[in-house]
Design an enzyme around this catalytic site. Structure first.
Site, mmCIF file in Angstrom:
data_model
loop_
_atom_site.group_PDB
_atom_site.id
_atom_site.type_symbol
_atom_site.label_atom_id
_atom_site.label_comp_id
_atom_site.label_asym_id
_atom_site.label_seq_id
_atom_site.Cartn_x
_atom_site.Cartn_y
_atom_site.Cartn_z
ATOM 1 N N ASP A 221 0.842 -1.189 0.000
ATOM 2 C CA ASP A 221 0.000 0.000 0.000
ATOM 3 C C ASP A 221 0.885 1.249 0.000
ATOM 4 O O ASP A 221 1.949 1.251 -0.618
ATOM 5 C CB ASP A 221 -0.925 -0.019 1.219
ATOM 6 C CG ASP A 221 -2.302 0.543 0.910
ATOM 7 O OD1 ASP A 221 -2.387 1.753 0.642
ATOM 8 O OD2 ASP A 221 -3.289 -0.222 0.941
ATOM 9 N N HIS A 294 -3.942 5.778 3.360
ATOM 10 C CA HIS A 294 -4.574 4.555 2.869
ATOM 11 C C HIS A 294 -3.897 3.299 3.425
ATOM 12 O O HIS A 294 -4.565 2.375 3.898
ATOM 13 C CB HIS A 294 -4.545 4.561 1.343
ATOM 14 C CG HIS A 294 -5.408 3.537 0.680
ATOM 15 N ND1 HIS A 294 -5.006 2.242 0.489
ATOM 16 C CD2 HIS A 294 -6.663 3.627 0.158
ATOM 17 C CE1 HIS A 294 -5.961 1.570 -0.146
ATOM 18 N NE2 HIS A 294 -6.974 2.390 -0.351
ATOM 19 N N SER A 627 -11.045 -1.503 -1.105
ATOM 20 C CA SER A 627 -9.760 -1.392 -0.406
ATOM 21 C C SER A 627 -9.922 -1.647 1.088
ATOM 22 O O SER A 627 -8.993 -2.078 1.759
ATOM 23 C CB SER A 627 -9.168 0.012 -0.597
ATOM 24 O OG SER A 627 -8.570 0.150 -1.848
#
Length: 845
Positions: A221, A294, A627
């Site tokens: 990520d 994220h 996600s």
């Protein structure tokens, strides 16, 4: 993070840009190439082929011209000019080096080389456009072209080559495939309790012999924010002895940022820099530190430590913990400001497997490709061979059908669902109507629920949104919106940014309305001014009111956090859908998990809205997307690995799928947020995950590498293409599968072709992981279109890990125009081992 995508969404028969946006539409598995068997050419926006030069192709948005009819006949000079421009463009770009991933047959290394990297450099030298390099000093030029060497989950290298060199590389000895670089993009307090794995369950799983089954979850990520309390190592023992990873330091990240929780942190940027130039280190940290948020969010969702009193601006307050709170985390930073490059992702998977991860969580996606041309599919196959479970996000391209990515059967593909928690807010119109929506707004400026304020919609009477109706930057005039609540249509720009545009123009609030593309699904955001998101139907009513009332008014009110929402779960409208267009016999997505309004840890460098103008900083944030659902499954897989250290990735996947549920908390079939109707396995796969049941599934469907290879043998691959997966072996097809449906998958999808009268037979083998002595009886859905017979109808086990086989025979009685959905279940009175069963009749060719 944006990446180039040429034109609009294209059907599978049209060429795509090799650089794809997040979870984009399917890519044609037979797209143009210089060498169809080995080399995939980057499909530039100006792609010249017999199709691209057809007049019909030139009428596409790519050219923004209409050459049909009279205009076509009247403009031959313009056509010739366009051809010249196209040829000039292609010629200009042909010589520019690009990054290619070169897949090598490691077993074919010539005896004259001691190491694979020497062989790779020599191969690059051999195909070099310049004169072959002779001296050892000049040989360094070949090494300079190499971006990465891969040696664990994938064998080969990434290198900078021009088009001619790439074409010659495809013909070089030992080369299996030459794949162009692609760019992929990034696709809590309540979810553990909602899924039934509160602290008492997770503690019980990890209680016995913890040191014997320490589990490491690798997360590919944007990096990690180590200061978050979600990564506290309190109560954890020493780092597992098997672990071979390291803590890579850099600006803003020291060795002390790793601990017994964050056991590894690495960065991968060579592919990014080779294609995009050096990273701007004044704006971006070249270290594992997460500046985006994220990666921190996904890592904490999978394996975050318990954090009391977590929340976002008072919303979703409670104890935040990951699915596997005592698992270790290894962060692999592969995403940068310009996207996530496939050569970097491949290097990270390769390194993670060598480091010793047990589970990989990959919330990334791009366009889909045939299995042998998909670098992530090939790398994850290598990970599977090493016993690593791989979870990937299904994509956020719903509700369009055929919108999935990450389709390989050895990958667990995860769609998104809602939970029973919401953040209600209300729009009260001047006519007394109350419109229910959602919001995470918590600011100092609130609107009084007892006062009405002017409301305006800048769109016209048409149902089609336009730049002003979508509140795009520079489209709102202060004299028209100052002091008013503004209705904004979703689309093009980020939802929170629309509110910023309203605020800068003097607006005092926003009503964010869904369009046809979003339907009634509501996603909450931490807006910068009072704002409420509402569904399409309610939005149409509000807009109609503003156009018909003499002096339209409204006010906004916010109700905090509400639990017990019914129905739930619901399949998220944005969640990508099947069927699996590469192989209809393999159901995708595999299952769904919470992915809407998920609270988890956040980066201290990023605002909750991710807008540069937003100066707020938070420790936790609420996000939505596949996600978010992917790390839920990765974390639960870590729980299963801790409880059953000897289980294979396929057994873990089987346990998750056969225990998933397909009814919501109102005891009705799961609904699809896009339609409000019952969802199907093409939307929810096997169903919503049920972690507690998955810990004790009774029976599992196991699949080994030889089974997957036999499956690939049904995909009409050439021997060279098959070597992408066999690597060092000289494996040949035994043709033990009569069709792809014979793969021992936990779901069954039978496809009737142009001879529906011919019965289909599907074979399966189950392994007993429950009580040694047990008897299972079968139950199968009655279908309109076919008779289904299961033989034997009873399975009697006498020992643990015993395997028993059965077959399913399906005979058409009335071919259906649309697929039929049902299930086949085995039960011993305690366990229910449920497999989705889908019947599809293809029209005659």
């Amino acid at each position: 993070m944006n990446s180039l995508q040429c034109g609009h969404k294209q059907p599978p028969s049209q060429p795509h840009s090799i650089i794809t946006a997040l979870h984009s539409s399917p890519i044609d598995p037979h797209h143009g190439s210089l060498r169809a068997s080995k080399l995939g050419t980057p499909l530039e926006c100006l792609f010249i082929s017999s199709r691209a030069l057809h007049p019909r192709s030139l009428s596409s948005p790519l050219f923004a011209m209409d050459f049909r009819g009279a205009r076509w006949a009247a403009a031959p000079s313009l056509w010739l000019l366009l051809l010249v421009l196209l040829q000039a463009s292609v010629s200009a770009s042909a010589g520019a080096p690009k990054t290619y991933i070169v897949h090598m047959a490691a077993s074919e290394i010539p005896s004259s080389f001691d190491y694979h990297h020497e062989w790779y450099a020599s191969t690059v030298n051999y195909v070099s456009s310049s004169a072959p390099l002779e001296s050892e000093e000049e040989e360094g030029g070949a090494y300079a072209k190499i971006v990465y060497n891969y040696e664990t989950a994938f064998h080969g290298f990434a290198a900078r080559l021009d088009d001619d060199e790439a074409e010659r590389m495809a013909e070089a000895a030992g080369v299996l495939a030459v794949l162009p670089e692609t760019v992929l993009q990034l696709h809590t307090t309540r979810s553990p309790d909602f899924l039934g794995i509160g602290p008492e369950i997770s503690s019980r799983v990890w209680a016995a012999g913890l040191a014997d089954h320490d589990v490491v979850v690798g997360v590919l990520d944007t990096g990690i924010w180590p200061e978050s309390p979600s990564f506290s190592d309190k109560g954890l023992g020493p780092v597992p002895p098997k672990w071979k990873g390291l803590c890579q330091t850099g600006r803003g990240f020291t060795a002390d940022d790793c601990n017994r929780k964050i056991v590894g942190a690495r960065i991968f940027y060579n592919g990014y820099e080779a294609s995009s130039g050096p990273i701007n280190e004044t704006a971006e940290l070249k270290s594992p530190r997460d500046q985006d948020g994220h990666g921190t969010h996904t890592a904490a969702t999978a394996a975050g430590s318990p954090v009391p009193d977590a929340g976002l601006f008072g919303y979703a307050r409670g104890v935040a913990r990951g699915m596997a709170p005592r698992a270790r985390v290894a962060a692999y930073k592969v995403c940068w400001a310009g996207g996530c490059f496939s050569s970097d992702i491949l290097a990270a998977v390769d390194r993670a497997v060598a480091d010793g991860v047990d589970v990989l969580s990959i919330s990334l996606g791009g366009g889909a490709s045939p299995y042998y041309r998909d670098s992530l599919a090939i790398a994850s196959f290598g990970a599977m061979q090493m016993g690593v479970f791989v979870a990937c996000s299904a994509g956020n391209a719903g509700p369009d059908p055929l919108s999935l990515t990450n389709l390989s059967p050895w990958i667990t593909t995860v769609g998104a669902s809602t939970m029973d928690r919401d953040f209600p807010a209300t729009v009260t119109l001047g006519n007394g109507a109350n419109v229910t929506g959602v919001s995470l707004y918590k600011g100092r400026k609130n609107l009084s629920p007892r006062q009405q304020y002017p409301v305006v919609y800048m769109g016209g009477n048409s149902t089609m949104p336009n730049p002003r109706s979508m509140c795009l930057e520079g489209t709102l005039e202060p004299h028209a919106v100052a002091g008013k609540i503004v209705i904004c249509d979703r689309g093009i720009s980020p939802r929170v940014q629309k509110g910023q545009v309203v605020k800068e123009a003097g607006g005092i609030g926003m009503i964010l309305t869904n369009t046809m593309a979003n339907g009634e699904e509501l996603v909450a955001d931490s807006h910068l001014l009072p704002a409420v998101a509402v569904g399409e139907t309610e939005g149409i009513a509000a807009k109609k009111y503003t156009k018909t009332a003499t002096k339209p008014t409204a006010t906004l009110s916010f109700s905090g956090t509400k639990l017990g929402i019914r129905p739930s779960p619901v399949v998220a409208a944005f969640s990508s859908r099947g069927p699996n267009y590469l192989t209809l016999e393999i159901l995708k997505p595999d299952l769904i998990a919470p992915g809407v309004n998920i609270l988890a840890a956040w980066s201290g460098d990023a605002s909750p809205s991710s807008l540069a103008s937003d100066r707020r900083r938070v420790g936790f944030n609420i996000l939505s997307g596949t996600s978010m659902s992917c790390p839920h499954v990765a974390g639960v897989a870590a729980l299963l690995k801790a409880s059953h250290p000897d289980w294979s990735p396929a057994q873990i996947k089987s346990a998750l799928m056969t225990t998933a549920y397909v009814h919501d908390n109102t005891y009705r079939l799961l609904k699809d947020a896009a339609t409000g109707e019952a969802s199907t396995p093409f939307q929810h796969g096997a169903g919503n995950i049920h972690p507690v049941r998955a810990l004790s599934p009774g029976l599992v469907y196991d699949i080994g590498q030889d089974d997957y290879l036999e499956f690939l043998c049904t995909q009409n691959l050439t021997p060279t293409q098959l070597k992408a997966f066999t690597k060092n072996s000289n494996m040949t097809c035994k043709n033990t599968f009569s069709s792809p449906g014979d793969l021992n998958y936990p779901a069954m999808s039978a496809v009737f072709t142009d001879e529906p009268s011919t019965p289909l037979t599907v074979h399966r083998t189950v392994t007993n992981v429950g009580p040694a002595s047990s008897t299972y009886h079968v139950k199968v859905t009655q279908f309109k279109g076919a008779d289904v017979v299961v033989e034997p109808s009873t399975l009697r086990f006498s020992s643990a890990n015993q395997k028993l086989a059965y077959k399913v025979t399906l005979k058409t009685k009335a071919a259906q125009k649309t697929p039929e959905f049902g299930a086949l279940s085995w039960s011993d009175g305690v366990h229910i081992v449920r497999s989705p069963l889908i019947l599809t009749w293809l029209p005659p060719m």
